[in-house]
Design a protein around this motif. Structure first.
Motif, PDB file in Angstrom:
ATOM      1  N   VAL A 327      19.013   7.500 -27.140  1.00 58.85           N
ATOM      2  CA  VAL A 327      19.033   9.014 -27.462  1.00 58.85           C
ATOM      3  C   VAL A 327      18.346   8.938 -28.729  1.00 58.85           C
ATOM      4  N   VAL A 328      17.218   9.814 -28.805  1.00 64.67           N
ATOM      5  CA  VAL A 328      16.277   9.944 -29.833  1.00 64.67           C
ATOM      6  C   VAL A 328      17.443  10.524 -31.051  1.00 64.67           C
ATOM      7  N   PRO A 329      17.173  10.114 -32.296  1.00 66.95           N
ATOM      8  CA  PRO A 329      18.255  10.499 -33.543  1.00 66.95           C
ATOM      9  C   PRO A 329      17.856  12.032 -33.575  1.00 66.95           C
ATOM     10  N   ASP A 330      18.965  12.513 -34.453  1.00 69.40           N
ATOM     11  CA  ASP A 330      18.532  14.153 -34.813  1.00 69.40           C
ATOM     12  C   ASP A 330      17.600  14.206 -35.774  1.00 69.40           C
ATOM     13  N   GLU A 331      17.628  13.317 -36.712  1.00 73.58           N
ATOM     14  CA  GLU A 331      16.875  13.261 -37.993  1.00 73.58           C
ATOM     15  C   GLU A 331      16.839  11.976 -38.579  1.00 73.58           C
ATOM     16  N   LEU A 332      15.785  11.744 -39.536  1.00 71.79           N
ATOM     17  CA  LEU A 332      15.484  10.340 -39.994  1.00 71.79           C
ATOM     18  C   LEU A 332      15.440  10.538 -41.469  1.00 71.79           C
ATOM     19  N   PRO A 333      15.711   9.478 -42.346  1.00 70.62           N
ATOM     20  CA  PRO A 333      15.178   9.714 -43.815  1.00 70.62           C
ATOM     21  C   PRO A 333      13.766   9.906 -43.928  1.00 70.62           C
ATOM     22  N   PHE A 334      13.442  10.581 -44.901  1.00 72.35           N
ATOM     23  CA  PHE A 334      12.021  11.065 -45.142  1.00 72.35           C
ATOM     24  C   PHE A 334      11.810  11.264 -46.751  1.00 72.35           C
ATOM     25  N   GLY A 335      11.975  10.355 -47.476  1.00 64.46           N
ATOM     26  CA  GLY A 335      11.881  10.539 -49.064  1.00 64.46           C
ATOM     27  C   GLY A 335      13.103  11.046 -49.450  1.00 64.46           C
ATOM     28  N   ALA A 336      13.164  12.214 -50.056  1.00 67.01           N
ATOM     29  CA  ALA A 336      14.256  12.853 -50.709  1.00 67.01           C
ATOM     30  C   ALA A 336      14.863  13.742 -49.571  1.00 67.01           C
ATOM     31  N   THR A 337      14.402  13.707 -48.504  1.00 63.70           N
ATOM     32  CA  THR A 337      14.803  14.649 -47.603  1.00 63.70           C
ATOM     33  C   THR A 337      14.910  14.125 -46.061  1.00 63.70           C
ATOM     34  N   THR A 338      14.829  14.890 -44.989  1.00 61.41           N
ATOM     35  CA  THR A 338      14.797  14.319 -43.701  1.00 61.41           C
ATOM     36  C   THR A 338      13.628  14.890 -42.770  1.00 61.41           C
ATOM     37  N   ILE A 339      13.507  14.058 -41.624  1.00 63.14           N
ATOM     38  CA  ILE A 339      12.576  14.596 -40.796  1.00 63.14           C
ATOM     39  C   ILE A 339      12.950  14.398 -39.401  1.00 63.14           C
ATOM     40  N   VAL A 340      12.638  15.331 -38.558  1.00 65.30           N
ATOM     41  CA  VAL A 340      13.051  15.438 -36.901  1.00 65.30           C
ATOM     42  C   VAL A 340      12.128  14.880 -36.008  1.00 65.30           C
ATOM     43  N   PRO A 341      12.524  13.720 -35.411  1.00 68.00           N
ATOM     44  CA  PRO A 341      11.397  13.449 -34.483  1.00 68.00           C
ATOM     45  C   PRO A 341      11.452  14.188 -33.291  1.00 68.00           C
ATOM     46  N   LEU A 342      10.159  14.172 -32.429  1.00 66.99           N
ATOM     47  CA  LEU A 342      10.063  15.132 -31.220  1.00 66.99           C
ATOM     48  C   LEU A 342      11.049  14.466 -30.238  1.00 66.99           C
ATOM     49  N   ALA A 343      11.657  15.285 -29.463  1.00 62.54           N
ATOM     50  CA  ALA A 343      12.818  15.299 -28.581  1.00 62.54           C
ATOM     51  C   ALA A 343      14.087  14.625 -29.186  1.00 62.54           C
ATOM     52  N   ALA A 344      14.354  15.305 -30.608  1.00 63.33           N
ATOM     53  CA  ALA A 344      15.487  14.916 -31.067  1.00 63.33           C
ATOM     54  C   ALA A 344      16.758  15.345 -30.251  1.00 63.33           C
ATOM     55  N   GLY A 345      17.740  14.175 -30.082  1.00 70.55           N
ATOM     56  CA  GLY A 345      18.846  14.447 -29.190  1.00 70.55           C
ATOM     57  C   GLY A 345      18.710  14.149 -27.771  1.00 70.55           C
ATOM     58  N   GLU A 346      17.459  13.992 -27.356  1.00 68.27           N
ATOM     59  CA  GLU A 346      17.104  13.665 -25.904  1.00 68.27           C
ATOM     60  C   GLU A 346      17.371  12.361 -25.732  1.00 68.27           C
ATOM     61  N   THR A 347      17.564  12.097 -24.364  1.00 67.97           N
ATOM     62  CA  THR A 347      17.825  10.665 -23.997  1.00 67.97           C
ATOM     63  C   THR A 347      16.359  10.161 -23.202  1.00 67.97           C
ATOM     64  N   LEU A 348      15.792   9.034 -23.915  1.00 69.44           N
ATOM     65  CA  LEU A 348      14.629   8.445 -23.190  1.00 69.44           C
ATOM     66  C   LEU A 348      14.896   7.206 -22.375  1.00 69.44           C
ATOM     67  N   ASP A 349      14.082   7.002 -21.357  1.00 70.71           N
ATOM     68  CA  ASP A 349      14.375   5.932 -20.252  1.00 70.71           C
ATOM     69  C   ASP A 349      14.217   4.690 -20.985  1.00 70.71           C
ATOM     70  N   TRP A 350      13.149   4.452 -21.748  1.00 69.07           N
ATOM     71  CA  TRP A 350      12.767   3.242 -22.301  1.00 69.07           C
ATOM     72  C   TRP A 350      12.952   3.012 -23.838  1.00 69.07           C
ATOM     73  N   ARG A 351      12.923   1.913 -24.143  1.00 66.58           N
ATOM     74  CA  ARG A 351      13.061   1.461 -25.745  1.00 66.58           C
ATOM     75  C   ARG A 351      12.298   0.249 -26.030  1.00 66.58           C
ATOM     76  N   VAL A 352      11.788   0.051 -27.153  1.00 70.04           N
ATOM     77  CA  VAL A 352      10.993  -1.312 -27.585  1.00 70.04           C
ATOM     78  C   VAL A 352      12.196  -2.261 -27.652  1.00 70.04           C
ATOM     79  N   ALA A 353      12.049  -3.472 -27.076  1.00 71.94           N
ATOM     80  CA  ALA A 353      12.821  -4.595 -27.053  1.00 71.94           C
ATOM     81  C   ALA A 353      12.686  -5.238 -28.527  1.00 71.94           C
ATOM     82  N   ALA A 354      14.022  -5.564 -28.958  1.00 73.84           N
ATOM     83  CA  ALA A 354      14.066  -6.250 -30.061  1.00 73.84           C
ATOM     84  C   ALA A 354      13.633  -7.690 -30.141  1.00 73.84           C
TER      85      ALA A 354
END
Length: 355
Positions: A327-354
């Motif tokens: 699930v794409v996060p709803d928002e992320l830290p961005f200095g003193a505020t936040t940023i909303v990534p594209l497709a926030a709240g949606e589920t992606l099929d893939w992720r980068v492996a750790a």
């Protein structure tokens, strides 16, 4: 899902050939997202003030690496490739200095007023900028173009097609050996022009323009976090972009155009243009290529064709994607505020492996 559906995808470590990193606290908030996936990135110069000299580009690169170090990233595994912001008054000798620096790899054309922080952009490309274009051609340094006309009477959905007729074709006629990257193409017109043009012409394509058409801007109301420039277009244009991106044609390669803006500046009466995709760029691209049935073509698009066009070696490391719903996060830290990534709240099929 069938038994032969891949669960892991190993790619040559990719590069991002169009990236906005901003500066200051914003830079510190976003740079590690790109460094986790990409070995190199062409960094856009539209800061305030814009990066118009080689000395300014070198200093900006130092700030990027310092911010990455501050964020806990590996500065030995990420190479920011710098660009200069073309103005009507840039001296041609600046191109010689840029080439000699080893860190400046291209010059960026923003038609004045085309997008974020483009007010200092070009007003007379083939007139006042001709000496710079001649120097770029001589030094074999690419010109990166934001391909939209800026006449306010032109429909926003037609600006890319008109740019081809009014700027690209005359530019190619005047400087046939000049390397040109038509950045973040969004239309069938752009895709077919690059596919068929003579000479050294290429294009970058973003994940949002492969995955979404302009309906995404209005599902359930106006959705500002899908708003970017060039704007999302009709489905016929999205389909044309997918066709060329997955075709194996070396003229088309990855460029996220990830462009971070604070949440409040997006959700605003006059919201900023730009989609933040650096967090999850490669999973987004993997979804687009898999939907097209061309997942095997992603490695060349992401990791081979860009270095070939720029005359750089292909990376030797790898990046592994794994099929894990995320699930794409709803928002992320961005200095003193936040940023909303594209497709926030949606589920992606893939992720980068750790790891």
């Amino acid at each position: 899902m069938t038994s032969d559906t891949p669960q892991r995808l190993t790619l040559t470590r990719p590069d991002d050939w169009h990236l906005h990193l901003r500066d200051g606290a914003a830079l510190e908030a976003v740079v590690a997202d790109s460094a986790r996936q990409f070995a190199r990135a062409i960094v856009m110069p539209n800061l305030k003030p814009p990066v118009t000299t080689t000395d300014a580009a070198v200093a900006y690169r130092d700030r990027i690496l310092a911010a990455l170090r501050q964020a806990g990233g590996d500065v030995t595994a990420f190479d920011p490739l710098m660009t200069l912001y073309l103005t009507d008054n840039m001296p041609a000798d600046e191109i010689r200095r840029a080439k000699a620096s080893g860190v400046v790899k291209a010059v960026k054309l923003y038609p004045a007023g085309a997008t974020t922080n483009s007010d200092a952009g070009v007003t007379d490309l083939l007139g006042r900028c001709a000496p710079v274009l001649e120097a770029l051609q001589r030094e074999d340094m690419p010109l990166l173009v934001h391909g939209e006309v800026t006449d306010p009477s032109t429909d926003v959905f037609d600006r890319e097609a008109l740019f081809i007729d009014q700027v690209m074709i005359p530019l190619r006629r005047a400087f046939p050996a000049l390397k040109v990257v038509f950045e973040h193409i969004t239309t069938r017109d752009g895709a077919h022009y690059v596919r068929d043009a003579e000479g050294p012409v290429a294009a970058t394509i973003t994940p949002q323009h492969l995955l979404y058409n302009r309906n995404a801007l209005f599902i359930g109301g106006v959705r500002p976090h899908w708003y970017c420039l060039p704007i999302l277009k009709r489905e016929v244009h999205r389909e044309a972009l997918v066709e060329v991106a997955t075709s194996g044609n070396p003229r088309f390669f990855l460029g996220t155009d990830s462009a971070p803006h604070a949440r409040g500046l997006k959700e605003h009466a006059c919201g900023c243009a730009g989609c933040y995709t650096a967090l999850h760029a490669m999973p987004l691209y993997a979804m687009a290529f898999e939907k097209a049935g061309r997942l095997e073509a992603l490695d060349d698009f992401a990791s081979r064709f860009g270095p070939e066009f720029y005359g750089l070696p292909r990376n030797t490391g790898t990046l592994v994607l794994e099929r894990v719903p995320t699930v794409v996060p709803d928002e992320l830290p961005f200095g003193a505020t936040t940023i909303v990534p594209l497709a926030a709240g949606e589920t992606l099929d893939w992720r980068v492996a750790a790891g």
